[in-house]
Scaffold this motif. Structure first.
Motif, PDB file in Angstrom:
ATOM      1  N   ILE A 128       0.861  -1.190   0.000  1.00 41.98           N
ATOM      2  CA  ILE A 128       0.000   0.000   0.000  1.00 41.98           C
ATOM      3  C   ILE A 128       0.895   1.237   0.000  1.00 41.98           C
ATOM      4  O   ILE A 128       1.764   1.383   0.857  1.00 41.98           O
ATOM      5  CB  ILE A 128      -0.924   0.017   1.229  1.00 41.98           C
ATOM      6  CG1 ILE A 128      -1.893  -1.171   1.183  1.00 41.98           C
ATOM      7  CG2 ILE A 128      -1.684   1.341   1.319  1.00 41.98           C
ATOM      8  CD1 ILE A 128      -2.720  -1.343   2.440  1.00 41.98           C
ATOM      9  N   VAL A 129       0.658   2.112  -0.983  1.00 46.66           N
ATOM     10  CA  VAL A 129       1.436   3.356  -1.055  1.00 46.66           C
ATOM     11  C   VAL A 129       0.567   4.590  -0.830  1.00 46.66           C
ATOM     12  O   VAL A 129       1.094   5.678  -0.609  1.00 46.66           O
ATOM     13  CB  VAL A 129       2.217   3.474  -2.389  1.00 46.66           C
ATOM     14  CG1 VAL A 129       3.271   2.385  -2.483  1.00 46.66           C
ATOM     15  CG2 VAL A 129       1.296   3.453  -3.585  1.00 46.66           C
ATOM     16  N   GLU A 130      -0.745   4.426  -0.886  1.00 45.16           N
ATOM     17  CA  GLU A 130      -1.667   5.558  -0.661  1.00 45.16           C
ATOM     18  C   GLU A 130      -3.027   5.006  -0.261  1.00 45.16           C
ATOM     19  O   GLU A 130      -3.460   3.981  -0.782  1.00 45.16           O
ATOM     20  CB  GLU A 130      -1.803   6.395  -1.928  1.00 45.16           C
ATOM     21  CG  GLU A 130      -2.669   7.629  -1.797  1.00 45.16           C
ATOM     22  CD  GLU A 130      -1.973   8.760  -1.058  1.00 45.16           C
ATOM     23  OE1 GLU A 130      -2.665   9.423  -0.264  1.00 45.16           O
ATOM     24  OE2 GLU A 130      -0.777   8.988  -1.272  1.00 45.16           O
ATOM     25  N   ARG A 131      -3.687   5.694   0.673  1.00 42.45           N
ATOM     26  CA  ARG A 131      -5.049   5.323   1.068  1.00 42.45           C
ATOM     27  C   ARG A 131      -5.876   6.593   1.149  1.00 42.45           C
ATOM     28  O   ARG A 131      -5.468   7.556   1.792  1.00 42.45           O
ATOM     29  CB  ARG A 131      -5.055   4.605   2.407  1.00 42.45           C
ATOM     30  CG  ARG A 131      -6.453   4.166   2.826  1.00 42.45           C
ATOM     31  CD  ARG A 131      -6.416   3.372   4.086  1.00 42.45           C
ATOM     32  NE  ARG A 131      -5.676   2.154   3.852  1.00 42.45           N
ATOM     33  CZ  ARG A 131      -5.981   0.973   4.361  1.00 42.45           C
ATOM     34  NH1 ARG A 131      -6.993   0.870   5.172  1.00 42.45           N
ATOM     35  NH2 ARG A 131      -5.265  -0.078   4.097  1.00 42.45           N
ATOM     36  N   ILE A 132      -7.009   6.572   0.486  1.00 40.39           N
ATOM     37  CA  ILE A 132      -7.896   7.733   0.437  1.00 40.39           C
ATOM     38  C   ILE A 132      -9.266   7.265   0.918  1.00 40.39           C
ATOM     39  O   ILE A 132      -9.848   6.353   0.332  1.00 40.39           O
ATOM     40  CB  ILE A 132      -7.990   8.277  -1.005  1.00 40.39           C
ATOM     41  CG1 ILE A 132      -6.603   8.677  -1.509  1.00 40.39           C
ATOM     42  CG2 ILE A 132      -8.978   9.425  -1.078  1.00 40.39           C
ATOM     43  CD1 ILE A 132      -6.503   8.836  -3.002  1.00 40.39           C
ATOM     44  N   VAL A 133      -9.769   7.886   1.965  1.00 39.93           N
ATOM     45  CA  VAL A 133     -11.072   7.508   2.512  1.00 39.93           C
ATOM     46  C   VAL A 133     -12.075   8.580   2.158  1.00 39.93           C
ATOM     47  O   VAL A 133     -11.844   9.763   2.394  1.00 39.93           O
ATOM     48  CB  VAL A 133     -10.992   7.310   4.039  1.00 39.93           C
ATOM     49  CG1 VAL A 133     -12.370   6.939   4.603  1.00 39.93           C
ATOM     50  CG2 VAL A 133      -9.962   6.239   4.386  1.00 39.93           C
ATOM     51  N   GLY A 134     -13.182   8.157   1.554  1.00 42.51           N
ATOM     52  CA  GLY A 134     -14.242   9.074   1.183  1.00 42.51           C
ATOM     53  C   GLY A 134     -14.112   9.547  -0.258  1.00 42.51           C
ATOM     54  O   GLY A 134     -13.063   9.392  -0.890  1.00 42.51           O
ATOM     55  N   ALA A 135     -15.188  10.104  -0.760  1.00 43.31           N
ATOM     56  CA  ALA A 135     -15.207  10.615  -2.132  1.00 43.31           C
ATOM     57  C   ALA A 135     -14.465  11.940  -2.185  1.00 43.31           C
ATOM     58  O   ALA A 135     -14.553  12.746  -1.260  1.00 43.31           O
ATOM     59  CB  ALA A 135     -16.645  10.780  -2.611  1.00 43.31           C
ATOM     60  N   ARG A 136     -13.732  12.150  -3.278  1.00 38.79           N
ATOM     61  CA  ARG A 136     -13.009  13.393  -3.507  1.00 38.79           C
ATOM     62  C   ARG A 136     -13.201  13.820  -4.950  1.00 38.79           C
ATOM     63  O   ARG A 136     -13.438  12.991  -5.813  1.00 38.79           O
ATOM     64  CB  ARG A 136     -11.507  13.200  -3.265  1.00 38.79           C
ATOM     65  CG  ARG A 136     -11.171  12.940  -1.837  1.00 38.79           C
ATOM     66  CD  ARG A 136      -9.702  12.981  -1.625  1.00 38.79           C
ATOM     67  NE  ARG A 136      -9.391  12.659  -0.231  1.00 38.79           N
ATOM     68  CZ  ARG A 136      -8.187  12.425   0.217  1.00 38.79           C
ATOM     69  NH1 ARG A 136      -7.169  12.469  -0.602  1.00 38.79           N
ATOM     70  NH2 ARG A 136      -7.997  12.150   1.468  1.00 38.79           N
ATOM     71  N   PRO A 137     -13.020  15.097  -5.232  1.00 38.72           N
ATOM     72  CA  PRO A 137     -13.087  15.547  -6.623  1.00 38.72           C
ATOM     73  C   PRO A 137     -11.948  14.928  -7.433  1.00 38.72           C
ATOM     74  O   PRO A 137     -10.888  14.603  -6.894  1.00 38.72           O
ATOM     75  CB  PRO A 137     -12.927  17.063  -6.529  1.00 38.72           C
ATOM     76  CG  PRO A 137     -13.122  17.422  -5.100  1.00 38.72           C
ATOM     77  CD  PRO A 137     -12.834  16.203  -4.288  1.00 38.72           C
ATOM     78  N   LYS A 138     -12.181  14.808  -8.711  1.00 39.92           N
ATOM     79  CA  LYS A 138     -11.206  14.188  -9.607  1.00 39.92           C
ATOM     80  C   LYS A 138      -9.832  14.849  -9.504  1.00 39.92           C
ATOM     81  O   LYS A 138      -8.813  14.151  -9.425  1.00 39.92           O
ATOM     82  CB  LYS A 138     -11.725  14.250 -11.046  1.00 39.92           C
ATOM     83  CG  LYS A 138     -10.789  13.645 -12.053  1.00 39.92           C
ATOM     84  CD  LYS A 138     -11.377  13.772 -13.443  1.00 39.92           C
ATOM     85  CE  LYS A 138     -10.408  13.350 -14.502  1.00 39.92           C
ATOM     86  NZ  LYS A 138     -10.953  13.582 -15.846  1.00 39.92           N
ATOM     87  N   ARG A 139      -9.781  16.149  -9.535  1.00 39.70           N
ATOM     88  CA  ARG A 139      -8.501  16.859  -9.500  1.00 39.70           C
ATOM     89  C   ARG A 139      -7.696  16.491  -8.261  1.00 39.70           C
ATOM     90  O   ARG A 139      -6.493  16.278  -8.312  1.00 39.70           O
ATOM     91  CB  ARG A 139      -8.746  18.365  -9.575  1.00 39.70           C
ATOM     92  CG  ARG A 139      -7.469  19.179  -9.674  1.00 39.70           C
ATOM     93  CD  ARG A 139      -7.738  20.665  -9.841  1.00 39.70           C
ATOM     94  NE  ARG A 139      -8.393  21.188  -8.654  1.00 39.70           N
ATOM     95  CZ  ARG A 139      -9.482  21.961  -8.687  1.00 39.70           C
ATOM     96  NH1 ARG A 139     -10.025  22.320  -9.824  1.00 39.70           N
ATOM     97  NH2 ARG A 139     -10.020  22.395  -7.578  1.00 39.70           N
ATOM     98  N   ARG A 140      -8.370  16.391  -7.135  1.00 39.43           N
ATOM     99  CA  ARG A 140      -7.684  16.051  -5.879  1.00 39.43           C
ATOM    100  C   ARG A 140      -7.227  14.590  -5.880  1.00 39.43           C
ATOM    101  O   ARG A 140      -6.129  14.280  -5.410  1.00 39.43           O
ATOM    102  CB  ARG A 140      -8.611  16.334  -4.706  1.00 39.43           C
ATOM    103  CG  ARG A 140      -7.895  16.302  -3.400  1.00 39.43           C
ATOM    104  CD  ARG A 140      -8.570  17.154  -2.352  1.00 39.43           C
ATOM    105  NE  ARG A 140      -8.098  16.703  -1.070  1.00 39.43           N
ATOM    106  CZ  ARG A 140      -8.869  16.500  -0.029  1.00 39.43           C
ATOM    107  NH1 ARG A 140     -10.152  16.728  -0.109  1.00 39.43           N
ATOM    108  NH2 ARG A 140      -8.365  16.095   1.102  1.00 39.43           N
ATOM    109  N   LEU A 141      -8.057  13.706  -6.408  1.00 45.71           N
ATOM    110  CA  LEU A 141      -7.662  12.299  -6.522  1.00 45.71           C
ATOM    111  C   LEU A 141      -6.422  12.156  -7.394  1.00 45.71           C
ATOM    112  O   LEU A 141      -5.483  11.442  -7.047  1.00 45.71           O
ATOM    113  CB  LEU A 141      -8.798  11.460  -7.124  1.00 45.71           C
ATOM    114  CG  LEU A 141      -9.877  10.979  -6.186  1.00 45.71           C
ATOM    115  CD1 LEU A 141     -10.967  10.263  -6.985  1.00 45.71           C
ATOM    116  CD2 LEU A 141      -9.309  10.063  -5.126  1.00 45.71           C
TER     117      LEU A 141
END
Length: 104
Positions: free
Chosen positions: A83-96
């Motif tokens: 695992i190199v990144e974990r994102i919890v929750g929806a985010r805008p495309k640009r931020r993702l």
């Protein structure tokens, strides 16, 4: 987009030749439905460098437990089986993309 199961997770994610973004989602999760089209766009734009895969957390709870997923959606980026990144929750495309591009 790849559909993951308990049976194919290790082969498709941990032994993949390029980074894999796993979308841990459920049917009852409104933010999961919101982020799905964004992930399709990212796959179309970055598919040469990134695989996007979906795992239904209700159908495969053992994988959810293995990776400590506590909420949906959780986007987990694996590279070389780690695992190199974990994102919890929806985010805008640009931020993702900003979060993901650092690892691609």
């Amino acid at each position: 987009m790849i559909t993951l199961t308990t049976e194919n997770f290790d082969e498709r994610v941990l032994r993949a030749g390029k980074p894999v973004l796993v979308d841990f989602w459920t049917e009852w999760c409104p933010p999961c439905k919101m982020i799905a089209p964004v992930l399709e766009e990212i796959e179309a734009e970055r598919g040469d460098r990134l695989t996007i895969a979906k795992l239904n957390g209700d159908e495969h709870p053992e994988i959810v437990r293995r990776y400590g997923v506590l909420g949906f959606p959780t986007l987990t980026l694996f590279r070389d089986g780690e695992i190199v990144e974990r994102i919890v929750g929806a985010r805008p495309k640009r931020r993702l993309l900003a979060d993901l591009d650092a690892h691609l």
